[in-house]
Scaffold this motif. Structure first.
Motif, mmCIF file in Angstrom:
data_model
loop_
_atom_site.group_PDB
_atom_site.id
_atom_site.type_symbol
_atom_site.label_atom_id
_atom_site.label_comp_id
_atom_site.label_asym_id
_atom_site.label_seq_id
_atom_site.Cartn_x
_atom_site.Cartn_y
_atom_site.Cartn_z
ATOM 1 N N SER A 50 -88.717 -70.649 -42.749
ATOM 2 C CA SER A 50 -87.380 -71.344 -42.694
ATOM 3 C C SER A 50 -86.384 -70.926 -43.881
ATOM 4 O O SER A 50 -85.328 -70.737 -43.435
ATOM 5 C CB SER A 50 -87.566 -72.813 -42.923
ATOM 6 N N CYS A 51 -86.981 -70.567 -44.722
ATOM 7 C CA CYS A 51 -86.221 -69.808 -45.809
ATOM 8 C C CYS A 51 -85.347 -68.597 -45.633
ATOM 9 O O CYS A 51 -84.497 -68.278 -45.771
ATOM 10 C CB CYS A 51 -86.962 -69.481 -47.108
ATOM 11 N N GLU A 52 -86.254 -67.756 -44.792
ATOM 12 C CA GLU A 52 -85.694 -66.419 -44.398
ATOM 13 C C GLU A 52 -84.326 -66.538 -43.433
ATOM 14 O O GLU A 52 -83.672 -65.599 -43.557
ATOM 15 C CB GLU A 52 -86.862 -65.780 -43.659
ATOM 16 N N LEU A 53 -84.249 -67.640 -42.784
ATOM 17 C CA LEU A 53 -83.420 -67.895 -41.728
ATOM 18 C C LEU A 53 -81.856 -68.159 -42.671
ATOM 19 O O LEU A 53 -80.921 -67.969 -42.002
ATOM 20 C CB LEU A 53 -83.570 -69.005 -40.830
ATOM 21 N N VAL A 69 -74.873 -66.516 -52.890
ATOM 22 C CA VAL A 69 -75.278 -66.227 -51.621
ATOM 23 C C VAL A 69 -76.796 -66.235 -51.642
ATOM 24 O O VAL A 69 -77.361 -65.255 -52.246
ATOM 25 C CB VAL A 69 -74.654 -64.965 -51.404
ATOM 26 N N PHE A 70 -77.493 -66.792 -50.609
ATOM 27 C CA PHE A 70 -78.773 -66.955 -50.448
ATOM 28 C C PHE A 70 -79.342 -65.510 -50.229
ATOM 29 O O PHE A 70 -78.899 -64.906 -49.109
ATOM 30 C CB PHE A 70 -79.525 -67.898 -49.489
ATOM 31 N N THR A 71 -80.290 -64.855 -50.816
ATOM 32 C CA THR A 71 -81.086 -63.527 -50.424
ATOM 33 C C THR A 71 -82.513 -63.932 -50.895
ATOM 34 O O THR A 71 -82.857 -64.348 -51.734
ATOM 35 C CB THR A 71 -80.637 -62.531 -51.780
ATOM 36 N N TYR A 72 -83.200 -63.766 -49.621
ATOM 37 C CA TYR A 72 -84.549 -63.987 -49.286
ATOM 38 C C TYR A 72 -85.271 -63.284 -50.429
ATOM 39 O O TYR A 72 -86.258 -63.856 -51.199
ATOM 40 C CB TYR A 72 -85.333 -63.878 -48.279
ATOM 41 N N ALA A 73 -84.933 -61.918 -50.641
ATOM 42 C CA ALA A 73 -85.556 -61.210 -51.699
ATOM 43 C C ALA A 73 -85.745 -61.714 -53.290
ATOM 44 O O ALA A 73 -86.630 -61.569 -53.839
ATOM 45 C CB ALA A 73 -85.136 -59.803 -51.783
ATOM 46 N N VAL A 74 -84.349 -62.498 -53.439
ATOM 47 C CA VAL A 74 -84.175 -63.060 -54.858
ATOM 48 C C VAL A 74 -84.923 -64.411 -54.987
ATOM 49 O O VAL A 74 -85.795 -64.811 -55.891
ATOM 50 C CB VAL A 74 -82.830 -63.280 -54.983
ATOM 51 N N PHE A 75 -85.256 -64.970 -53.814
ATOM 52 C CA PHE A 75 -85.786 -66.312 -53.888
ATOM 53 C C PHE A 75 -87.389 -66.225 -53.344
ATOM 54 O O PHE A 75 -88.085 -67.113 -53.579
ATOM 55 C CB PHE A 75 -85.212 -67.242 -52.485
ATOM 56 N N ARG A 76 -87.750 -65.066 -53.069
ATOM 57 C CA ARG A 76 -89.252 -64.962 -52.941
ATOM 58 C C ARG A 76 -90.311 -65.328 -53.970
ATOM 59 O O ARG A 76 -91.377 -65.983 -53.412
ATOM 60 C CB ARG A 76 -89.578 -63.313 -52.481
ATOM 61 N N ASP A 77 -90.187 -65.182 -55.081
ATOM 62 C CA ASP A 77 -91.033 -65.604 -56.047
ATOM 63 C C ASP A 77 -90.926 -66.987 -56.187
ATOM 64 O O ASP A 77 -92.052 -67.788 -56.432
ATOM 65 C CB ASP A 77 -90.610 -64.979 -57.442
ATOM 66 N N SER A 112 -87.136 -79.593 -54.796
ATOM 67 C CA SER A 112 -87.046 -79.890 -56.214
ATOM 68 C C SER A 112 -86.620 -78.752 -57.067
ATOM 69 O O SER A 112 -86.218 -78.796 -58.192
ATOM 70 C CB SER A 112 -88.428 -80.471 -56.706
ATOM 71 N N ARG A 113 -86.539 -77.614 -56.225
ATOM 72 C CA ARG A 113 -86.242 -76.208 -56.808
ATOM 73 C C ARG A 113 -84.730 -76.012 -56.415
ATOM 74 O O ARG A 113 -83.929 -76.629 -56.355
ATOM 75 C CB ARG A 113 -87.159 -75.234 -56.661
ATOM 76 N N ASP A 114 -84.400 -74.792 -55.774
ATOM 77 C CA ASP A 114 -83.114 -74.334 -55.636
ATOM 78 C C ASP A 114 -82.627 -74.678 -54.002
ATOM 79 O O ASP A 114 -81.618 -74.353 -53.723
ATOM 80 C CB ASP A 114 -82.685 -73.096 -55.848
ATOM 81 N N MET A 115 -83.851 -74.711 -53.247
ATOM 82 C CA MET A 115 -83.279 -74.820 -51.768
ATOM 83 C C MET A 115 -82.704 -75.951 -51.491
ATOM 84 O O MET A 115 -81.544 -76.165 -50.619
ATOM 85 C CB MET A 115 -84.563 -74.852 -50.858
ATOM 86 N N SER A 116 -82.742 -77.029 -52.111
ATOM 87 C CA SER A 116 -81.773 -78.060 -52.038
ATOM 88 C C SER A 116 -80.199 -77.949 -52.017
ATOM 89 O O SER A 116 -79.581 -78.291 -51.284
ATOM 90 C CB SER A 116 -82.348 -79.482 -53.055
ATOM 91 N N TYR A 117 -79.821 -76.940 -52.912
ATOM 92 C CA TYR A 117 -78.593 -76.571 -53.149
ATOM 93 C C TYR A 117 -78.255 -75.741 -51.905
ATOM 94 O O TYR A 117 -76.931 -75.761 -51.261
ATOM 95 C CB TYR A 117 -78.294 -75.864 -54.370
ATOM 96 N N VAL A 118 -79.040 -74.878 -51.252
ATOM 97 C CA VAL A 118 -78.638 -74.126 -50.165
ATOM 98 C C VAL A 118 -78.461 -74.924 -49.078
ATOM 99 O O VAL A 118 -77.501 -75.055 -48.369
ATOM 100 C CB VAL A 118 -79.868 -73.338 -49.856
#
Length: 303
Positions: A50-53, A69-77, A112-118
């Motif tokens: 879902s995040c990859e999308l 800008v959402f970048t999966y590579a940055v969010f992976r960890d 609770s992390r950063d996906m809520s902002y996205v």
């Protein structure tokens, strides 16, 4: 809801991408959340997929006050950390949450992390429509499903606090005692007013909200930041204003230097919600606040 409010809401219909999506902050229509969990057109994916999308989506990051800008590579960890968190839950909590889907628990931690902002940045965009929201809907679906699967003890009634930069553009007209303000995205509140001070600037246009006996999901046990004592209100939430103050240059507290101009304060009581009708919230037996009947009669409308 008066005629002018209906006019505002009519511009914000998810089902019709051709409509003008202009709106005021915090207002919209309920259509986005109607049938969300049963919508077969929204794929049921893993949290990771879902995040990859979301690759390439622009969003506003509250803590850093930056457009990103959402970048999966940055969010992976960070996404890996969400899975590790759920894998490492204490045994007793794992047992208690055994009926909550694994990916749903991961999605709650991710919120609770950063996906809520996205996700929220897409939901609040003035030009939102079905096409622009499509990338975040699988993630939102996982998250909402997870909330609705939580055991009863996670639904609480308590005083809730929220701080944010900005203010409703219709403050002078809408935010008055006896009026109802509506929220159309899942909202994070805290059980502890002191815990939100790190998110709240001391100057600039800003809003502090207190909901007396607010009802929501206490996600502290699944949050990456337990000290925030985070409570999530439903995607459709109505609050009757009890007290409202705008601290502008004419206010004595500003003139005396005790408060910096720009602060807006709302205190209200939650009067409407959906989706929690299947639960009996703590304290319902005493007749304090909403009753079970109130829940069952609550609908996804704002009238």
């Amino acid at each position: 809801m008066d005629a002018s409010d209906m006019a505002d809401a009519s511009k914000f219909v998810f089902a019709d991408s051709a409509k003008d999506a202009s709106h005021t902050w915090g207002e919209g229509s309920t259509i986005l959340f109607d049938g969300l969990l049963n919508d077969a057109t929204i794929a049921t994916l893993t949290f990771r997929k879902s995040c990859e999308l979301c690759e390439g989506l622009r969003y506003y990051h509250g803590p850093s006050k930056k457009d990103c800008v959402f970048t999966y590579a940055v969010f992976r960890d960070q996404i890996d950390d969400c899975y590790d968190f759920v894998d490492d839950l204490p045994a007793d909590l794992k047992e208690e949450l055994k009926d909550v889907g694994y990916e749903n628990k991961v999605a709650i931690n991710g919120w609770s992390r950063d996906m809520s902002y996205v996700i929220l940045s897409q939901l609040r965009a003035e030009d939102r429509n079905r096409e622009t929201l499509e990338p975040v809907m699988p993630c939102l679906k996982l998250f909402i499903q997870g909330l609705h699967q939580l055991p009863e003890r996670f639904i609480i009634m308590a005083d809730l606090f929220r701080a944010e930069m900005g203010v409703r553009t219709n403050w002078d007209r809408k935010v008055q005692p006896g009026r109802v303000v509506n929220f159309f995205t899942p909202l994070s509140f805290s059980l502890d007013a002191a815990s939100i001070k790190n998110f709240f600037a001391h100057e600039g246009t800003r809003t502090f909200t207190k909901i007396t006996n607010g009802i929501g999901y206490n996600i502290s046990a699944l949050s990456a930041y337990k000290n925030e004592k985070e409570v999530l209100c439903e995607g459709i939430c109505s609050v009757e204003v009890v007290h409202a103050v705008k601290y502008d240059n004419s206010h004595p507290m500003v003139q005396s230097g005790q408060v910096k101009t720009g602060l807006h304060y709302i205190e209200g009581k939650q009067i409407q919600g959906i989706e929690m009708a299947a639960y009996k919230y703590p304290g319902y037996e005493t007749g304090q606040g909403w009753t079970a009947k109130d829940f069952l009669q609550a609908t996804a409308t704002t009238e």
